[in-house]
Write an enzyme that holds these catalytic residues in place. Sequence first.
Site, PDB file in Angstrom:
ATOM      1  N   ARG A  63     -66.277  -6.234 -43.926  1.00  0.00           N
ATOM      2  CA  ARG A  63     -66.367  -7.057 -45.659  1.00  0.00           C
ATOM      3  C   ARG A  63     -68.171  -6.928 -46.241  1.00  0.00           C
ATOM      4  O   ARG A  63     -68.280  -6.839 -46.640  1.00  0.00           O
ATOM      5  CB  ARG A  63     -65.803  -8.172 -45.854  1.00  0.00           C
ATOM      6  CG  ARG A  63     -63.797  -7.648 -45.560  1.00  0.00           C
ATOM      7  CD  ARG A  63     -63.592  -9.316 -45.567  1.00  0.00           C
ATOM      8  NE  ARG A  63     -62.046  -9.175 -45.621  1.00  0.00           N
ATOM      9  CZ  ARG A  63     -61.514  -9.810 -44.220  1.00  0.00           C
ATOM     10  NH1 ARG A  63     -62.594 -10.151 -43.211  1.00  0.00           N
ATOM     11  NH2 ARG A  63     -60.543  -9.778 -44.142  1.00  0.00           N
ATOM     12  N   PRO A  68     -60.686  -2.982 -44.770  1.00  0.00           N
ATOM     13  CA  PRO A  68     -61.650  -2.902 -42.809  1.00  0.00           C
ATOM     14  C   PRO A  68     -59.916  -2.346 -42.435  1.00  0.00           C
ATOM     15  O   PRO A  68     -58.999  -3.214 -42.854  1.00  0.00           O
ATOM     16  CB  PRO A  68     -62.055  -4.325 -42.852  1.00  0.00           C
ATOM     17  CG  PRO A  68     -61.544  -6.013 -43.265  1.00  0.00           C
ATOM     18  CD  PRO A  68     -61.090  -4.936 -44.966  1.00  0.00           C
ATOM     19  N   THR A  69     -60.141  -1.546 -41.482  1.00  0.00           N
ATOM     20  CA  THR A  69     -59.193  -1.025 -40.878  1.00  0.00           C
ATOM     21  C   THR A  69     -60.091  -0.883 -39.467  1.00  0.00           C
ATOM     22  O   THR A  69     -61.029  -0.697 -39.391  1.00  0.00           O
ATOM     23  CB  THR A  69     -58.847   0.161 -41.642  1.00  0.00           C
ATOM     24  OG1 THR A  69     -57.989   0.359 -40.533  1.00  0.00           O
ATOM     25  CG2 THR A  69     -59.944   1.496 -41.481  1.00  0.00           C
ATOM     26  N   GLU A 117     -62.670 -17.377 -45.998  1.00  0.00           N
ATOM     27  CA  GLU A 117     -62.711 -16.814 -46.968  1.00  0.00           C
ATOM     28  C   GLU A 117     -63.230 -17.629 -47.884  1.00  0.00           C
ATOM     29  O   GLU A 117     -64.442 -17.239 -48.908  1.00  0.00           O
ATOM     30  CB  GLU A 117     -61.779 -17.465 -47.372  1.00  0.00           C
ATOM     31  CG  GLU A 117     -59.977 -15.607 -48.244  1.00  0.00           C
ATOM     32  CD  GLU A 117     -59.341 -16.389 -46.104  1.00  0.00           C
ATOM     33  OE1 GLU A 117     -59.472 -16.962 -45.689  1.00  0.00           O
ATOM     34  OE2 GLU A 117     -58.432 -15.447 -46.036  1.00  0.00           O
ATOM     35  N   ASP A 138     -56.924  -6.343 -47.446  1.00  0.00           N
ATOM     36  CA  ASP A 138     -56.534  -5.558 -46.016  1.00  0.00           C
ATOM     37  C   ASP A 138     -55.114  -4.670 -46.391  1.00  0.00           C
ATOM     38  O   ASP A 138     -54.517  -4.248 -46.939  1.00  0.00           O
ATOM     39  CB  ASP A 138     -56.206  -6.407 -45.568  1.00  0.00           C
ATOM     40  CG  ASP A 138     -56.719  -8.553 -45.560  1.00  0.00           C
ATOM     41  OD1 ASP A 138     -58.132  -7.204 -45.209  1.00  0.00           O
ATOM     42  OD2 ASP A 138     -56.494  -8.977 -44.777  1.00  0.00           O
ATOM     43  N   ASP A 139     -55.618  -4.016 -45.407  1.00  0.00           N
ATOM     44  CA  ASP A 139     -54.459  -2.525 -44.757  1.00  0.00           C
ATOM     45  C   ASP A 139     -52.966  -2.863 -44.620  1.00  0.00           C
ATOM     46  O   ASP A 139     -52.657  -2.053 -44.634  1.00  0.00           O
ATOM     47  CB  ASP A 139     -55.527  -1.262 -43.829  1.00  0.00           C
ATOM     48  CG  ASP A 139     -55.222  -2.327 -42.237  1.00  0.00           C
ATOM     49  OD1 ASP A 139     -54.961  -3.440 -42.351  1.00  0.00           O
ATOM     50  OD2 ASP A 139     -56.281  -1.197 -41.836  1.00  0.00           O
ATOM     51  N   ASP A 140     -53.061  -4.183 -44.026  1.00  0.00           N
ATOM     52  CA  ASP A 140     -51.545  -4.846 -43.752  1.00  0.00           C
ATOM     53  C   ASP A 140     -50.537  -4.960 -44.777  1.00  0.00           C
ATOM     54  O   ASP A 140     -49.192  -5.931 -44.514  1.00  0.00           O
ATOM     55  CB  ASP A 140     -51.044  -5.456 -42.495  1.00  0.00           C
ATOM     56  CG  ASP A 140     -52.264  -6.517 -42.434  1.00  0.00           C
ATOM     57  OD1 ASP A 140     -53.361  -6.807 -42.813  1.00  0.00           O
ATOM     58  OD2 ASP A 140     -52.247  -6.752 -41.342  1.00  0.00           O
TER      59      ASP A 140
HETATM   60  C1  UGA Z   1     -56.193 -13.431 -41.797  1.00  0.00           C
HETATM   61  C2  UGA Z   1     -56.892 -13.051 -43.465  1.00  0.00           C
HETATM   62  O1  UGA Z   1     -55.699 -12.385 -43.991  1.00  0.00           O
HETATM   63  C3  UGA Z   1     -57.697 -11.977 -42.334  1.00  0.00           C
HETATM   64  O2  UGA Z   1     -58.076 -11.854 -44.596  1.00  0.00           O
HETATM   65  C4  UGA Z   1     -58.841 -13.062 -42.245  1.00  0.00           C
HETATM   66  O3  UGA Z   1     -59.852 -11.724 -41.951  1.00  0.00           O
HETATM   67  C5  UGA Z   1     -58.390 -13.283 -41.548  1.00  0.00           C
HETATM   68  O4  UGA Z   1     -57.028 -13.984 -41.300  1.00  0.00           O
HETATM   69  C6  UGA Z   1     -58.834 -14.525 -40.131  1.00  0.00           C
HETATM   70  O5  UGA Z   1     -59.686 -15.947 -40.915  1.00  0.00           O
HETATM   71  O6  UGA Z   1     -60.095 -13.834 -39.613  1.00  0.00           O
HETATM   72  P1  UGA Z   1     -55.143 -11.509 -40.221  1.00  0.00           P
HETATM   73  O7  UGA Z   1     -53.289 -11.081 -40.214  1.00  0.00           O
HETATM   74  O8  UGA Z   1     -55.672 -12.551 -39.008  1.00  0.00           O
HETATM   75  O9  UGA Z   1     -55.896 -11.828 -41.755  1.00  0.00           O
HETATM   76  O10 UGA Z   1     -55.461 -10.298 -40.091  1.00  0.00           O
HETATM   77  P2  UGA Z   1     -55.470  -8.784 -40.408  1.00  0.00           P
HETATM   78  O11 UGA Z   1     -54.154  -8.763 -41.472  1.00  0.00           O
HETATM   79  O12 UGA Z   1     -54.529  -7.952 -38.618  1.00  0.00           O
HETATM   80  O13 UGA Z   1     -56.464  -8.110 -40.320  1.00  0.00           O
HETATM   81  C7  UGA Z   1     -57.098  -8.390 -41.928  1.00  0.00           C
HETATM   82  C8  UGA Z   1     -57.981  -7.370 -41.941  1.00  0.00           C
HETATM   83  O14 UGA Z   1     -59.268  -7.144 -41.037  1.00  0.00           O
HETATM   84  C9  UGA Z   1     -57.647  -5.911 -41.510  1.00  0.00           C
HETATM   85  O15 UGA Z   1     -57.793  -5.226 -42.656  1.00  0.00           O
HETATM   86  C10 UGA Z   1     -57.624  -4.665 -40.422  1.00  0.00           C
HETATM   87  O16 UGA Z   1     -57.623  -3.627 -40.443  1.00  0.00           O
HETATM   88  C11 UGA Z   1     -59.306  -5.704 -40.406  1.00  0.00           C
HETATM   89  N1  UGA Z   1     -59.503  -5.901 -38.988  1.00  0.00           N
HETATM   90  C12 UGA Z   1     -58.461  -6.565 -37.791  1.00  0.00           C
HETATM   91  C13 UGA Z   1     -60.537  -5.808 -38.416  1.00  0.00           C
HETATM   92  O17 UGA Z   1     -61.395  -4.556 -39.145  1.00  0.00           O
HETATM   93  N2  UGA Z   1     -60.807  -5.538 -36.433  1.00  0.00           N
HETATM   94  C14 UGA Z   1     -60.116  -5.744 -36.060  1.00  0.00           C
HETATM   95  O18 UGA Z   1     -60.041  -6.170 -35.195  1.00  0.00           O
HETATM   96  C15 UGA Z   1     -58.253  -6.860 -36.485  1.00  0.00           C
END
Ligand code: UGA
Length: 239
Positions: free
Chosen positions: A78, A8-9, A191, A103-105
């Site tokens: 996802r 997701p991004t 998860e 994830d992209d980060d």
């Molecule tokens: C953590 C987990 O690593 C995520 O896999 C999980 O979805 C999230 O908690 C949760 O339980 O909600 P976190 O570091 O909070 O993640 O989130 P990010 O790493 O910023 O985002 C996860 C993925 O979703 C990334 O690939 C990001 O690009 C994407 N994302 C984030 C979106 O598609 N939309 C958003 O508004 C934010």
Amino acid sequence: PVIFAITPTYKRIVQKADLIQIANTFRQVPSFHWIVVEDAINKTNLVRNVLRMSGIRYTHLCIKTPAEVTKSKGALQRNMALSWLRYTFSAGKAPAGVVYFADDDNTYTLELFEEMRYTKKVSVWPVGLAGGLRYESVKVNKDGKVVGWKVKYAPTRPFAIDMAGFAVNLNLILENPKALFQINAKGGYLEPSFLIDVVQMKDLEPKANNCTKVGVYYFYSENDKLHQNVFEIQRFLVV
Ligand code: UGA
């Protein structure tokens, strides 16, 4: 087996840099298919260009998270990728494959992908810098079976594993069409909301030398000073 990595991004100032960085890793992985799902109403040229330039086999999708969904980042994206896999391989013509939520980060080693490639059901391994620890992992007994979680955050979860710490055989995804990420899951329960529908703890396959080697590093955007600084600079430039 083919590795299907689901990413997701969403739009932010470091999005392109993050995507280029993981593309540089992923393009070195043989037999790899990247499913990138933008959290957006329309697909963007920014993501399209990164994908085209990457040389990686990819599928580009998008679905916007509604404003009222404030938890579970990336869950709808996802789920859309899971639907794409189920639709694409519905006629029973699935290749041998494994699905990974990338994830992209995060930071990924190349070894990680070879560890996950031969997953029978669900394989697991440690995730560096996750959950307030140097790494989160699983407890493995002397018979090589997973018997619990080595985590600090919410250890009583049914599957206390970060998104980056497991991969699922493609057939299991296809055989369990209702397994999806629950968008109303509270923190850390996203998860498990998916995993409880596809596997039991006793069937988890520990990888990375019985879950002692770190092959992927989690990234906390919220805690990152650079992000905050960039945000400040961005605000300054806009004003
Ligand atoms: C953590 C987990 O690593 C995520 O896999 C999980 O979805 C999230 O908690 C949760 O339980 O909600 P976190 O570091 O909070 O993640 O989130 P990010 O790493 O910023 O985002 C996860 C993925 O979703 C990334 O690939 C990001 O690009 C994407 N994302 C984030 C979106 O598609 N939309 C958003 O508004 C934010």
